[in-house]
Design an enzyme around this catalytic site. Structure first.
Site, PDB file in Angstrom:
ATOM      1  N   SER A 197       0.889  -1.218   0.126  1.00  0.00           N
ATOM      2  CA  SER A 197       0.069   0.105   0.032  1.00  0.00           C
ATOM      3  C   SER A 197       0.890   1.310  -0.098  1.00  0.00           C
ATOM      4  O   SER A 197       2.050   1.126   0.526  1.00  0.00           O
ATOM      5  CB  SER A 197      -0.982   0.053   1.170  1.00  0.00           C
ATOM      6  N   TYR A 217      -0.919  -0.621  10.587  1.00  0.00           N
ATOM      7  CA  TYR A 217      -1.065  -0.995   8.974  1.00  0.00           C
ATOM      8  C   TYR A 217       0.007  -0.622   8.204  1.00  0.00           C
ATOM      9  O   TYR A 217       0.489  -1.457   7.505  1.00  0.00           O
ATOM     10  CB  TYR A 217      -2.318  -0.306   8.644  1.00  0.00           C
TER      11      TYR A 217
HETATM   12  P1  NAP Z   1     -11.257  -6.608   1.091  1.00  0.00           P
HETATM   13  O1  NAP Z   1     -12.317  -6.544   0.112  1.00  0.00           O
HETATM   14  O2  NAP Z   1     -11.669  -6.399   2.645  1.00  0.00           O
HETATM   15  O3  NAP Z   1     -10.630  -7.990   1.066  1.00  0.00           O
HETATM   16  C1  NAP Z   1      -9.740  -8.678   1.775  1.00  0.00           C
HETATM   17  C2  NAP Z   1      -9.821 -10.023   1.452  1.00  0.00           C
HETATM   18  O4  NAP Z   1      -8.936 -10.646   2.709  1.00  0.00           O
HETATM   19  C3  NAP Z   1     -11.204 -10.882   1.594  1.00  0.00           C
HETATM   20  O5  NAP Z   1     -11.032 -11.683   0.714  1.00  0.00           O
HETATM   21  C4  NAP Z   1     -11.008 -11.475   2.989  1.00  0.00           C
HETATM   22  O6  NAP Z   1     -11.783 -12.529   2.915  1.00  0.00           O
HETATM   23  C5  NAP Z   1      -9.401 -11.921   3.271  1.00  0.00           C
HETATM   24  N1  NAP Z   1      -9.161 -11.800   4.676  1.00  0.00           N
HETATM   25  C6  NAP Z   1      -9.497 -11.115   5.673  1.00  0.00           C
HETATM   26  N2  NAP Z   1      -8.874 -11.535   6.768  1.00  0.00           N
HETATM   27  C7  NAP Z   1      -8.422 -12.719   6.410  1.00  0.00           C
HETATM   28  C8  NAP Z   1      -8.069 -13.930   7.311  1.00  0.00           C
HETATM   29  N3  NAP Z   1      -7.929 -13.917   8.485  1.00  0.00           N
HETATM   30  N4  NAP Z   1      -7.419 -15.025   6.611  1.00  0.00           N
HETATM   31  C9  NAP Z   1      -7.908 -15.251   5.205  1.00  0.00           C
HETATM   32  N5  NAP Z   1      -8.385 -14.306   4.365  1.00  0.00           N
HETATM   33  C10 NAP Z   1      -8.614 -12.929   5.159  1.00  0.00           C
HETATM   34  O7  NAP Z   1     -10.118  -5.507   0.931  1.00  0.00           O
HETATM   35  P2  NAP Z   1      -9.300  -5.360  -0.282  1.00  0.00           P
HETATM   36  O8  NAP Z   1      -9.150  -3.764  -0.297  1.00  0.00           O
HETATM   37  O9  NAP Z   1      -9.524  -6.025  -1.362  1.00  0.00           O
HETATM   38  O10 NAP Z   1      -7.561  -5.833   0.185  1.00  0.00           O
HETATM   39  C11 NAP Z   1      -6.814  -6.604  -0.200  1.00  0.00           C
HETATM   40  C12 NAP Z   1      -5.307  -6.161   0.031  1.00  0.00           C
HETATM   41  O11 NAP Z   1      -5.345  -4.859  -0.633  1.00  0.00           O
HETATM   42  C13 NAP Z   1      -5.196  -6.027   1.418  1.00  0.00           C
HETATM   43  O12 NAP Z   1      -3.818  -6.377   1.527  1.00  0.00           O
HETATM   44  C14 NAP Z   1      -5.055  -4.536   1.613  1.00  0.00           C
HETATM   45  O13 NAP Z   1      -4.361  -4.149   2.824  1.00  0.00           O
HETATM   46  C15 NAP Z   1      -4.573  -3.895   0.380  1.00  0.00           C
HETATM   47  N6  NAP Z   1      -4.892  -2.412  -0.139  1.00  0.00           N
HETATM   48  C16 NAP Z   1      -6.173  -2.115  -0.212  1.00  0.00           C
HETATM   49  C17 NAP Z   1      -6.528  -0.973  -0.431  1.00  0.00           C
HETATM   50  C18 NAP Z   1      -7.940  -0.178  -0.545  1.00  0.00           C
HETATM   51  O14 NAP Z   1      -8.005   0.948  -0.516  1.00  0.00           O
HETATM   52  N7  NAP Z   1      -8.864  -1.380  -0.703  1.00  0.00           N
HETATM   53  C19 NAP Z   1      -5.357   0.133  -0.414  1.00  0.00           C
HETATM   54  C20 NAP Z   1      -4.145  -0.528  -0.193  1.00  0.00           C
HETATM   55  C21 NAP Z   1      -3.798  -1.801  -0.312  1.00  0.00           C
HETATM   56  P3  NAP Z   1     -12.656 -13.484   4.091  1.00  0.00           P
HETATM   57  O15 NAP Z   1     -13.378 -12.230   5.207  1.00  0.00           O
HETATM   58  O16 NAP Z   1     -13.639 -14.143   3.407  1.00  0.00           O
HETATM   59  O17 NAP Z   1     -11.512 -14.009   4.938  1.00  0.00           O
END
Ligand code: NAP
Length: 261
Positions: free
Chosen positions: A140, A153
């Site tokens: 990120s 984070y």
């Molecule tokens: P998201 O929609 O909340 O997706 C997170 C995913 O991780 C979900 O599939 C969730 O599925 C899974 N997860 C959460 N806790 C888990 C656990 N304990 N074990 C296994 N799986 C788990 O968010 P996203 O934005 O797509 O995030 C994906 C990545 O992008 C993350 O690493 C995040 O830090 C990064 N990111 C996001 C943003 C943003 O603004 N969205 C910005 C920068 C970086 P379940 O709940 O089914 O387990």
């Protein structure tokens, strides 16, 4: 024709991970989908099988749980069809540093740093031996922005960037590709899960745009892909400054300014 490598995606039940799943299925890759929510994973798998005709395996796992993580490591070590690992599962921080409980801190660090590191370590020897494979780590821009106030984070995401840079240096001579993808605010559930209404953010990227841009970087075999960074030279300058700093680190003596008169 050679079969395309299978892609194992963590955090595939929503957001960026689910979008990667869609894009790789569309490209004809078989998939292994990992997350906690079985129902959502099976629903996504059914839809993608129907639309793309690829083979999809669903592997429910909580990556903060030692037994689940160990099972996934075994799969990555043993399943020679898996040639791409997308280390995407992650969570954001809700509240300030002072509001974190010990359990929340443990959980955040386990999911965002320990899990991707162990999964990369599980697969790296096989990739190195076969002379191919790709590891994609989702970091990120918060990883270089302590100003954003998400201290733990951000620290986990700084770790992910460093991990990727180090892995690149260690693994690329054997033909293994490593990519760090650094999104900024992207419209996914991560915000709601952390108690933030995404609609209150001034600017948000749509998740399809983010993943498509990340895949442009992937196809170019770029080490660090920052889709929201509009001036690429900024990154080059930061890297140049870092190298310059290292050139001025001399280990034998403390710098002049630290010597007592
Ligand atoms: P998201 O929609 O909340 O997706 C997170 C995913 O991780 C979900 O599939 C969730 O599925 C899974 N997860 C959460 N806790 C888990 C656990 N304990 N074990 C296994 N799986 C788990 O968010 P996203 O934005 O797509 O995030 C994906 C990545 O992008 C993350 O690493 C995040 O830090 C990064 N990111 C996001 C943003 C943003 O603004 N969205 C910005 C920068 C970086 P379940 O709940 O089914 O387990």
């Amino acid at each position: 024709m050679n079969k395309l490598p299978t892609v194992l995606i963590t955090g595939a039940s929503s957001g960026i991970g689910a979008t990667y799943a869609e894009r790789f299925a569309h490209r004809g890759h078989d998939l292994v989908l990992v997350a906690r929510d079985k129902t959502r994973l099976h629903a996504l798998a059914a839809r993608l099988r129907e639309n793309s005709g690829v083979t999809i395996d669903v592997l429910p796992a909580d990556l903060t749980q030692p037994a689940d993580l160990a099972a996934l490591e075994t799969r990555l070590r043993d399943d020679a069809s898996i040639g791409i690992l997308i280390n995407n599962a992650g969570m954001a921080q809700s509240g300030s540093f002072g509001q974190q409980t010990a359990a929340q801190i443990e959980n955040l660090i386990a999911l965002n740093t320990t899990a991707p590191t162990r999964l990369a370590a599980a697969v790296a020897p096989r990739f190195t031996q076969s002379g191919r494979g790709a590891i994609v780590n989702i970091g990120s821009v918060v990883g270089f922005a302590p100003e954003f106030g998400a201290t733990i984070y951000g620290a986990t995401k700084a770790f992910v960037l460093f991990l990727s840079q180090g892995l690149h240096l260690e693994l690329s001579p054997s033909g293994v590709y490593v990519q760090a993808v650094l999104p900024a605010a992207t419209r996914t559930e991560i915000w709601e899960r952390a108690g933030v209404d995404v609609n209150t953010l001034p600017e948000v990227m749509e998740v399809g745009e983010l993943v498509d841009a990340a895949l442009v970087g992937f196809d170019r075999r770029e080490l660090v892909t920052i889709p929201p960074l509009h001036v690429a030279e900024r990154w080059d300058a930061l890297e140049g400054a870092r190298q310059g700093l290292l050139a001025d680190v001399r280990q034998a003596h403390a710098a002049e300014r630290y010597r007592r008169p």
